[in-house]
Write a protein that holds these residues in place. Structure first.
Motif, PDB file in Angstrom:
ATOM      1  N   GLY A   8       0.773  -1.143  -0.054  1.00 62.82           N
ATOM      2  CA  GLY A   8      -0.019   0.085  -0.152  1.00 62.82           C
ATOM      3  C   GLY A   8       0.758   1.017   0.432  1.00 62.82           C
ATOM      4  O   GLY A   8       0.118   2.441   0.469  1.00 62.82           O
ATOM      5  N   GLY A   9       2.441   1.119   0.341  1.00 62.53           N
ATOM      6  CA  GLY A   9       2.956   2.566  -0.280  1.00 62.53           C
ATOM      7  C   GLY A   9       2.574   3.371  -1.303  1.00 62.53           C
ATOM      8  O   GLY A   9       2.647   2.820  -2.188  1.00 62.53           O
ATOM      9  N   GLY A  10       3.638   3.952  -1.641  1.00 59.25           N
ATOM     10  CA  GLY A  10       3.375   4.834  -2.274  1.00 59.25           C
ATOM     11  C   GLY A  10       3.401   6.227  -2.763  1.00 59.25           C
ATOM     12  O   GLY A  10       4.018   7.034  -1.132  1.00 59.25           O
ATOM     13  N   LEU A  11       3.885   6.675  -3.797  1.00 63.10           N
ATOM     14  CA  LEU A  11       4.612   8.830  -3.309  1.00 63.10           C
ATOM     15  C   LEU A  11       2.543   9.160  -3.407  1.00 63.10           C
ATOM     16  O   LEU A  11       1.432   8.834  -4.471  1.00 63.10           O
ATOM     17  CB  LEU A  11       4.831   8.531  -4.980  1.00 63.10           C
ATOM     18  CG  LEU A  11       5.266  10.374  -5.347  1.00 63.10           C
ATOM     19  CD1 LEU A  11       6.023  11.034  -4.408  1.00 63.10           C
ATOM     20  CD2 LEU A  11       5.513  10.374  -6.655  1.00 63.10           C
ATOM     21  N   VAL A  12       2.759  10.494  -2.762  1.00 61.38           N
ATOM     22  CA  VAL A  12       1.614  11.359  -2.557  1.00 61.38           C
ATOM     23  C   VAL A  12       2.335  11.891  -2.285  1.00 61.38           C
ATOM     24  O   VAL A  12       2.932  12.701  -2.094  1.00 61.38           O
ATOM     25  CB  VAL A  12       0.483  10.277  -1.434  1.00 61.38           C
ATOM     26  CG1 VAL A  12       1.222  10.282  -0.118  1.00 61.38           C
ATOM     27  CG2 VAL A  12      -0.737  11.409  -1.197  1.00 61.38           C
ATOM     28  N   GLN A  13       0.772  13.259  -2.476  1.00 60.48           N
ATOM     29  CA  GLN A  13       1.061  14.892  -2.247  1.00 60.48           C
ATOM     30  C   GLN A  13       0.803  15.356  -0.924  1.00 60.48           C
ATOM     31  O   GLN A  13      -0.186  14.375  -0.395  1.00 60.48           O
ATOM     32  CB  GLN A  13       0.502  15.577  -3.192  1.00 60.48           C
ATOM     33  CG  GLN A  13       0.461  15.236  -5.081  1.00 60.48           C
ATOM     34  CD  GLN A  13       0.039  16.692  -6.007  1.00 60.48           C
ATOM     35  OE1 GLN A  13      -1.332  16.715  -5.017  1.00 60.48           O
ATOM     36  NE2 GLN A  13       1.237  17.449  -7.060  1.00 60.48           N
ATOM     37  N   ALA A  14       1.208  16.078  -0.664  1.00 55.45           N
ATOM     38  CA  ALA A  14       1.399  16.576   0.921  1.00 55.45           C
ATOM     39  C   ALA A  14      -0.574  16.468   1.138  1.00 55.45           C
ATOM     40  O   ALA A  14      -1.049  17.314   0.222  1.00 55.45           O
ATOM     41  CB  ALA A  14       2.073  17.643   0.935  1.00 55.45           C
ATOM     42  N   GLY A  15      -1.121  16.573   2.198  1.00 56.91           N
ATOM     43  CA  GLY A  15      -2.753  16.044   1.972  1.00 56.91           C
ATOM     44  C   GLY A  15      -3.046  15.395   1.640  1.00 56.91           C
ATOM     45  O   GLY A  15      -4.308  15.035   2.256  1.00 56.91           O
ATOM     46  N   GLY A  16      -2.489  14.621   1.443  1.00 56.93           N
ATOM     47  CA  GLY A  16      -3.256  13.431   0.385  1.00 56.93           C
ATOM     48  C   GLY A  16      -3.404  12.222   1.838  1.00 56.93           C
ATOM     49  O   GLY A  16      -3.002  12.214   2.756  1.00 56.93           O
TER      50      GLY A  16
END
Length: 120
Positions: A8-16
């Motif tokens: 479930g990990g990954g790259l996400v923008q702040a606030g996501g």
């Protein structure tokens, strides 16, 4: 052989948001303490959240209180970490950990980790 597998990990923008899963195999952990830890680059591994062996209420590090929620699905031998309002400082490798059943046991089993990266 006991295995803990995070996903479930990954790259996400702040606030996501992201939802991590930890699937256990090899034994049941319904009566074991379970935890999530993380390690940022150049830093020590730190506690994020944990559910005691007696469950079900989780406790949290101050830095994630109100943003993260840990839960357990004993039928699936799986724990989850729902992460919201993510911040760049939440970036790191997230590890699942499990203890032997009952009180007073430390975390003996660890997963390989899943990378979480929060961009600003």
């Amino acid at each position: 052989q006991v295995q803990l597998v995070e996903s479930g990990g990954g790259l996400v923008q702040a606030g996501g948001s992201l939802r991590l899963s930890c699937a256990a195999s090899g034994r049941t952990f319904s009566r074991s303490a379970m935890g999530w830890f993380r390690q940022a680059p150049g830093k020590d591994r730190e506690f994020v959240a944990g559910i005691p062996w007696s469950g079900p209420s989780a406790n949290y590090a101050d830095s994630v209180k109100g943003r993260f929620t840990m839960s357990r699905d004993s039928a699936k031998n799986t724990v989850y970490l729902q992460m919201g309002n993510l911040k760049p400082e939440d970036t790191g490798v997230y590890y699942c950990a499990a203890a032997r059943p009952g009180p007073g046991n430390g975390y003996d089993y660890w997963g390989q980790g899943t990378q979480v990266t929060v961009s600003s």
